[in-house]
Write a protein that holds these residues in place. Structure first.
Motif, short mmCIF file in Angstrom:
data_model
loop_
_atom_site.label_atom_id
_atom_site.label_comp_id
_atom_site.label_asym_id
_atom_site.label_seq_id
_atom_site.Cartn_x
_atom_site.Cartn_y
_atom_site.Cartn_z
N LEU A 33 16.13 -1.39 -32.46
CA LEU A 33 16.94 0.33 -32.12
C LEU A 33 16.91 0.86 -33.62
CD1 LEU A 33 17.67 -0.38 -28.97
CD2 LEU A 33 15.62 0.87 -29.20
N ALA A 34 17.78 0.20 -34.27
CA ALA A 34 18.68 0.80 -35.80
C ALA A 34 17.17 0.50 -37.25
CB ALA A 34 20.00 -0.50 -36.29
N GLY A 35 16.56 -0.14 -36.49
CA GLY A 35 15.51 0.18 -37.69
C GLY A 35 14.24 1.37 -37.39
N LYS A 36 14.06 1.89 -35.95
CA LYS A 36 13.52 2.68 -35.71
C LYS A 36 14.09 4.42 -35.60
CE LYS A 36 9.89 0.55 -33.59
NZ LYS A 36 8.87 0.53 -33.89
N LYS A 37 15.53 3.98 -36.38
CA LYS A 37 16.42 5.45 -36.71
C LYS A 37 17.49 5.53 -35.42
CE LYS A 37 14.25 5.55 -40.86
NZ LYS A 37 14.63 4.18 -42.02
N TYR A 38 17.25 4.45 -34.38
CA TYR A 38 18.25 4.90 -33.71
C TYR A 38 20.10 4.72 -33.63
CZ TYR A 38 14.33 5.72 -30.25
OH TYR A 38 13.33 6.18 -30.31
N ILE A 39 20.76 5.95 -33.25
CA ILE A 39 22.36 5.14 -33.82
C ILE A 39 22.63 4.02 -32.30
CG2 ILE A 39 25.30 6.12 -34.00
CD1 ILE A 39 23.88 8.22 -35.04
N VAL A 40 23.08 3.08 -32.36
CA VAL A 40 23.02 1.91 -31.56
C VAL A 40 24.63 2.37 -31.51
CG1 VAL A 40 22.95 -0.38 -30.72
CG2 VAL A 40 21.09 0.38 -31.90
N LYS A 57 4.91 -18.37 -19.37
CA LYS A 57 5.25 -17.85 -20.85
C LYS A 57 6.67 -17.10 -20.56
CE LYS A 57 0.48 -16.38 -22.60
NZ LYS A 57 0.28 -14.86 -22.90
N ASN A 58 7.46 -17.14 -21.65
CA ASN A 58 8.23 -16.10 -21.97
C ASN A 58 8.02 -15.04 -21.75
OD1 ASN A 58 10.21 -18.47 -22.01
ND2 ASN A 58 10.32 -19.28 -24.17
N LYS A 59 8.46 -13.72 -20.83
CA LYS A 59 8.52 -12.25 -20.72
C LYS A 59 9.75 -11.85 -20.44
CE LYS A 59 3.68 -13.00 -19.02
NZ LYS A 59 3.26 -12.97 -17.69
N VAL A 60 9.15 -10.41 -21.60
CA VAL A 60 10.86 -9.60 -21.11
C VAL A 60 10.00 -8.17 -20.51
CG1 VAL A 60 12.78 -10.62 -23.07
CG2 VAL A 60 10.79 -9.22 -22.94
N LEU A 61 11.06 -7.20 -20.26
CA LEU A 61 11.21 -6.36 -19.71
C LEU A 61 11.71 -4.97 -20.50
CD1 LEU A 61 9.48 -3.47 -18.40
CD2 LEU A 61 10.92 -3.99 -16.49
N PHE A 62 11.53 -4.34 -21.05
CA PHE A 62 12.04 -3.32 -21.99
C PHE A 62 12.31 -2.27 -21.33
CE2 PHE A 62 13.17 -0.65 -26.19
CZ PHE A 62 14.13 -1.30 -26.47
N ILE A 87 9.47 -4.64 -28.56
CA ILE A 87 10.34 -3.13 -29.95
C ILE A 87 9.34 -2.32 -30.67
CG2 ILE A 87 11.78 -3.09 -31.56
CD1 ILE A 87 13.72 -4.88 -30.15
N VAL A 88 7.90 -3.16 -30.89
CA VAL A 88 7.25 -2.12 -31.74
C VAL A 88 6.91 -1.15 -30.90
CG1 VAL A 88 4.70 -2.23 -32.61
CG2 VAL A 88 6.05 -4.98 -32.47
N ALA A 89 6.65 -0.97 -29.73
CA ALA A 89 6.25 -0.15 -29.51
C ALA A 89 7.35 1.31 -28.86
CB ALA A 89 6.12 -0.76 -27.87
N VAL A 90 8.26 1.07 -29.53
CA VAL A 90 9.67 2.06 -29.46
C VAL A 90 9.01 3.37 -30.32
CG1 VAL A 90 12.35 2.14 -29.40
CG2 VAL A 90 11.31 0.62 -28.21
N PRO A 91 9.15 4.46 -30.03
CA PRO A 91 8.56 5.94 -30.83
C PRO A 91 10.13 5.86 -31.91
CG PRO A 91 9.24 6.78 -29.18
CD PRO A 91 9.07 4.68 -28.74
#
Length: 251
Positions: free
Chosen positions: A52-59, A90-95, A129-133
């Motif tokens: 998320l920090a890489g997407k410019k959010y402040i965590v 498969k290992n799967k997650v829901l974010f 996380i790739v899908a996060v704008p």
């Protein structure tokens, strides 16, 4: 009928319906993700914060460490969570990221063919996380708007309520375990007090969002509270950074 002018606060930014996750500056990440708290450390919390920090959010994490801007307006923060959504193969997650009213504002799934749980869950989360704008925060601005409101001439001394706090008629609330008295301090502040206790159970102060309050609990911890269907709801902090919904109904 006589018309009087009532000033009402119209909130821009977070009050706008259809909020996007990219409108947020802050994202809260739990210190321990609930679905993974009883499992071996997978490092998902750190990976999520870094992504998320890489997407410019402040965590932000622990409430006591939140910056003043976030504490003053908890609804300017998005609340992230990662759930175990695995299948047999498969290992799967829901974010997911929700707003302060638990309304979903972002959701993405990730999956991995890696069989190892640690590497597999990390790989799946990276995919989600790739899908996060990228964050492009909307400035939260308060503007004042005048609106004509009609009231009967025989009730000239009455004014429209300035806050939804005054709309709640019941003064006693319970969650089935505690019986509390609601005491209105002023138009923007009230307390819930337990009979026989010299310390209020909770102090509510209005935030910039209607029906949402900054809450200070008697143990000194801070959280948020809000009105929901005539009830008072408090997000009660738990160990590990999680919250539980505590509902107090009018008696």
């Amino acid at each position: 009928m006589k018309k009087i002018t009532v000033f009402t606060l119209m909130l821009a930014g977070i009050a706008v319906l259809g909020q996007k996750v990219s409108d947020y500056k802050y994202i809260s990440v739990p210190e321990k993700l609930k679905d993974f708290e009883n499992k071996e450390p997978y490092g998902l919390e750190a990976l999520l914060a870094k992504g998320l920090a890489g997407k410019k959010y402040i965590v932000v994490q622990t409430l006591k460490d939140w910056p003043a801007e976030a504490k003053d307006n908890p609804c300017s923060v998005g609340y992230a969570n990662v759930s175990d959504n695995s299948s047999l193969l498969k290992n799967k997650v829901l974010f997911e990221i929700k707003d302060c009213n638990q309304k979903l504002i972002f959701s993405a799934k990730g999956a991995s063919n890696i069989k190892s749980f640690k590497e597999g869950f990390q790989d799946a989360l990276k995919e989600a996380i790739v899908a996060v704008p990228v964050s492009n925060p909307v400035e939260i601005v308060q503007t004042v708007k005048t609106e004509p409101v009609s009231v009967p001439s025989e009730n000239k001394s009455e004014t429209a309520p300035s806050s939804s706090v005054s709309e709640n008629k019941s003064e006693k609330y319970t969650n089935g375990k505690l019986d509390l008295q609601k005491i209105q301090v002023d138009a923007s502040q009230f307390i819930l007090a337990e009979s026989g206790s010299s310390v209020p159970f909770a102090v509510f102060k209005a935030s910039s969002k209607r029906d949402v309050f900054r809450v200070k609990l008697r143990d000194g911890s801070s959280t948020i509270g809000y009105f929901e269907n005539g009830n008072i709801v408090i997000d009660m902090p738990q160990s590990g950074g999680d919250f539980t919904k505590e509902v107090f109904s009018g008696k």
